[in-house]
Design an enzyme around this catalytic site. Structure first.
Site, PDB file in Angstrom:
ATOM      1  N   ASP A  84       0.801  -1.221   0.000  1.00  0.00           N
ATOM      2  CA  ASP A  84       0.000   0.000   0.000  1.00  0.00           C
ATOM      3  C   ASP A  84       0.834   1.271   0.000  1.00  0.00           C
ATOM      4  O   ASP A  84       1.950   1.318   0.510  1.00  0.00           O
ATOM      5  CB  ASP A  84      -0.967   0.013   1.188  1.00  0.00           C
ATOM      6  CG  ASP A  84      -0.269  -0.172   2.538  1.00  0.00           C
ATOM      7  OD1 ASP A  84       0.736  -0.908   2.591  1.00  0.00           O
ATOM      8  OD2 ASP A  84      -0.724   0.408   3.535  1.00  0.00           O
ATOM      9  N   GLU A 129      -0.401  -2.251   5.155  1.00  0.00           N
ATOM     10  CA  GLU A 129       0.506  -2.147   6.298  1.00  0.00           C
ATOM     11  C   GLU A 129       0.300  -0.826   7.022  1.00  0.00           C
ATOM     12  O   GLU A 129       0.354  -0.765   8.247  1.00  0.00           O
ATOM     13  CB  GLU A 129       1.961  -2.278   5.839  1.00  0.00           C
ATOM     14  CG  GLU A 129       2.971  -2.331   6.984  1.00  0.00           C
ATOM     15  CD  GLU A 129       3.318  -0.973   7.580  1.00  0.00           C
ATOM     16  OE1 GLU A 129       3.482  -0.894   8.812  1.00  0.00           O
ATOM     17  OE2 GLU A 129       3.419   0.010   6.822  1.00  0.00           O
ATOM     18  N   GLU A 130       0.082   0.253   6.244  1.00  0.00           N
ATOM     19  CA  GLU A 130       0.002   1.576   6.844  1.00  0.00           C
ATOM     20  C   GLU A 130      -1.245   1.758   7.709  1.00  0.00           C
ATOM     21  O   GLU A 130      -1.178   2.328   8.790  1.00  0.00           O
ATOM     22  CB  GLU A 130       0.006   2.649   5.743  1.00  0.00           C
ATOM     23  CG  GLU A 130       1.284   2.707   4.930  1.00  0.00           C
ATOM     24  CD  GLU A 130       2.467   3.230   5.719  1.00  0.00           C
ATOM     25  OE1 GLU A 130       2.276   3.692   6.858  1.00  0.00           O
ATOM     26  OE2 GLU A 130       3.586   3.172   5.190  1.00  0.00           O
ATOM     27  N   HIS A 156       7.354   9.020   4.872  1.00  0.00           N
ATOM     28  CA  HIS A 156       6.040   9.678   4.888  1.00  0.00           C
ATOM     29  C   HIS A 156       6.101  11.138   4.452  1.00  0.00           C
ATOM     30  O   HIS A 156       5.084  11.823   4.432  1.00  0.00           O
ATOM     31  CB  HIS A 156       5.352   9.560   6.260  1.00  0.00           C
ATOM     32  CG  HIS A 156       4.910   8.170   6.592  1.00  0.00           C
ATOM     33  ND1 HIS A 156       3.760   7.905   7.321  1.00  0.00           N
ATOM     34  CD2 HIS A 156       5.435   6.955   6.307  1.00  0.00           C
ATOM     35  CE1 HIS A 156       3.617   6.595   7.457  1.00  0.00           C
ATOM     36  NE2 HIS A 156       4.634   6.003   6.846  1.00  0.00           N
TER      37      HIS A 156
END
Length: 392
Positions: free
Chosen positions: A78, A134-135, A358
Site C-alpha cells: 500500500d 501495512e500503513e 512519509h
C-alpha cells in the site's frame, strides 16, 4: 551465474517494476492494480500464487524440496495519502496518493529475489507474501487469517531507510519498533458568551491544560531508559471567536516498547483527564484504541539474517541498532505467531539529506533494490539450511 551477476541481471527489471508501482500507488485495502502487476510478474517467472481478491494479499510459492523447511519473505503493497513533491519522471499520477514509505521498493526487491530463488531453488520452500494495508488496517492479519503461514518456520522482512546509506543493512535481535496506540479525549464543558466566562465551563481551557499535563507522563513518570512518546496531533474545539466552546476533542498517539510502561501511561492519561475534569467542573472521557504491537526480532532469526547480510554487504555494511524506532509496523503480528527478523535497508546516496519516511518529498536510491533482493535471496537459503541442519 553468481549471486552478484544474477542481481545485476535482474536490476533493470526491478527498477522498471518499482517505477510502475510508484507511478500508480493505491491505498490500504485498495491495491487492485498493484496486485495485478505482481501477479503478472509471478506468472512471467512461472511461480504459482494465490490471490485473496481486492483487499487481500498475493502469496507466491517456490518449492525446492517438499520435505524441506518452509520460510516466508514479506513485502507490503500500500501507498499513503498525500500529494507527491519529488518531481520524479515516474511520480504518482493518482491524485492524493503516493508511495512515501518505500513499499514500491519492497515489492520490487521481493520480486527480484523471487527471480533469483526460481533460477536456483533452495532445498526447501519459500512463501512470497505481498501484503495489503501495512500503513492502515493491519493487513498482516489478513495474511495470517488466509493460512499463508501454515507450516512456515520463520518470516523475514525489511524496510528502506534514508537514515542509512546504500550498501548498509541494519540487523538486530529484540525490540525494533514500538507499540502504537491511539487515544481520543473528549471534553464536555458548558458553552456561553465569550464576554461572560463566569457563566460557562470553557472546554478550550480544559483541553489546553490537558495538552500540557500529559507531556509530563513521559518526562516525569517514565524511566528515561524506557523509550516512550505521547503526542497530541489533533485538537478540535469552538464554533466562533466570541463563543466559549462547550466541547473539545483531542486525538493523539502513544508509543512504548515495554508493556508495564504502556499500562502506566494509559492509566496516567485517564487519571489526569479525570482530575482535570473535576478541577474545572467538566466531563472528560478518554478512549484508547490498541494499535500495532512492537516488532520483536527473535534471536536465532536475527543471527540468520545477520549471516545473510554479511554475505551481501560484508562486515563494513552491517549497521547496529542504537535504539528502537518509535514508529510502528504490522510485521509485529507475524512475529507473535512465528519467529522472524525485520531489517532495515540503507537507501541514501552520498550527498543526500535524510528525508524522512512519509514525507511528500521521499524517494530512495534505486541501487538499494540490489541489496534488498540479494538479502531476501540469501536469508531464504540461510534459514532453510539452518533449520534443515537442526532437523537432521
Amino acid at each position: 551465474m553468481s549471486v552478484q551477476a544474477l542481481t545485476e541481471w535482474i536490476f533493470p527489471r526491478m527498477v522498471e517494476l518499482r517505477r510502475t508501482f510508484h507511478r500508480y500507488p493505491e491505498l490500504a485495502f485498495e491495491e487492485e492494480q498493484t496486485a495485478l502487476v505482481i501477479m503478472e510478474e509471478l506468472q512471467r517467472l512461472d511461480i504459482p500464487f494465490e490471490y485473496g481478491g481486492v483487499g487481500g494479499g498475493v502469496v507466491g510459492r517456490i518449492s525446492g524440496r517438499d520435505d524441506g523447511p518452509t520460510i516466508a519473505l514479506r513485502a507490503d503493497m500500500d501507498g499513503l495519502p498525500g500529494d507527491e513533491t519529488t518531481g520524479l519522471s515516474f511520480a504518482s499520477v493518482n491524485p492524493g496518493k503516493m508511495h512515501a514509505c518505500g513499499h514500491d521498493g519492497h515489492m520490487a526487491m521481493l520480486l527480484g529475489a523471487a527471480a533469483m530463488l526460481k533460477e536456483n531453488p533452495p532445498p526447501g520452500n519459500v512463501v512470497l507474501i505481498f501484503q495489503p494495508a501495512e500503513e492502515r488496517g493491519a493487513g498482516a492479519r489478513v495474511i495470517i487469517q488466509s493460512g499463508a503461514l501454515n507450516r512456515v518456520k520463520a518470516i523475514f522482512g525489511g524496510h528502506v531507510m534514508r537514515q542509512f546509506r546504500v550498501g548498509e543493512i541494519m540487523v538486530a535481535p529484540g525490540v525494533i519498533t514500538a507499540q502504537s496506540d491511539k487515544f481520543v479525549i473528549r471534553v464536555r464543558g458548558r458553552g456561553g458568551h465569550g464576554a461572560r466566562p463566569h457563566e460557562a465551563v470553557d472546554a478550550v481551557v480544559v483541553a489546553g491544560l490537558l495538552i500540557m499535563a500529559v507531556q509530563t507522563l513521559v518526562s516525569r513518570e517514565i524511566n528515561p531508559f524506557h523509550p516512550s512518546v505521547v503526542t497530541i496531533g489533533q485538537v478540535q474545539a469552538g464554533t466562533a471567536p466570541n463563543v466559549i466552546a462547550e466541547h473539545a476533542v483531542l486525538q493523539g498517539t502513544i508509543r512504548t516498547t515495554e508493556r508495564p510502561v504502556r499500562k502506566h501511561i494509559i492509566e496516567g492519561l485517564k487519571r489526569m483527564a479525570k482530575a482535570t475534569g473535576v478541577l474545572h467542573n467538566a466531563v472528560v472521557d478518554v478512549e484508547v484504541t490498541e494499535g500495532y504491537p512492537p516488532v520483536v526480532n527473535t534471536k536465532q532469526e536475527a543471527e540468520i539474517a545477520r549471516a545473510a547480510a554479511l554475505k551481501v554487504v560484508g562486515q563494513q555494511g552491517l549497521v547496529p541498532l542504537d535504539y528502537p524506532s518509535m514508529g510502528a509496523e504490522d510485521f509485529a503480528y507475524y512475529l507473535e505467531r512465528i519467529p522472524g527478523c525485520y531489517v532495515r535497508f540503507g537507501a541514501r546516496r552520498e550527498g543526500w539529506e535524510n528525508i524522512p519516511l512519509h514525507s511528500p518529498a521521499f524517494d530512495f536510491a534505486e541501487e538499494a533494490l540490489k541489496v534488498g533482493a540479494a538479502f531476501f535471496n540469501e536469508v531464504a537459503r540461510e534459514a532453510i539450511n539452518t533449520y534443515a541442519a537442526q532437523e537432521a
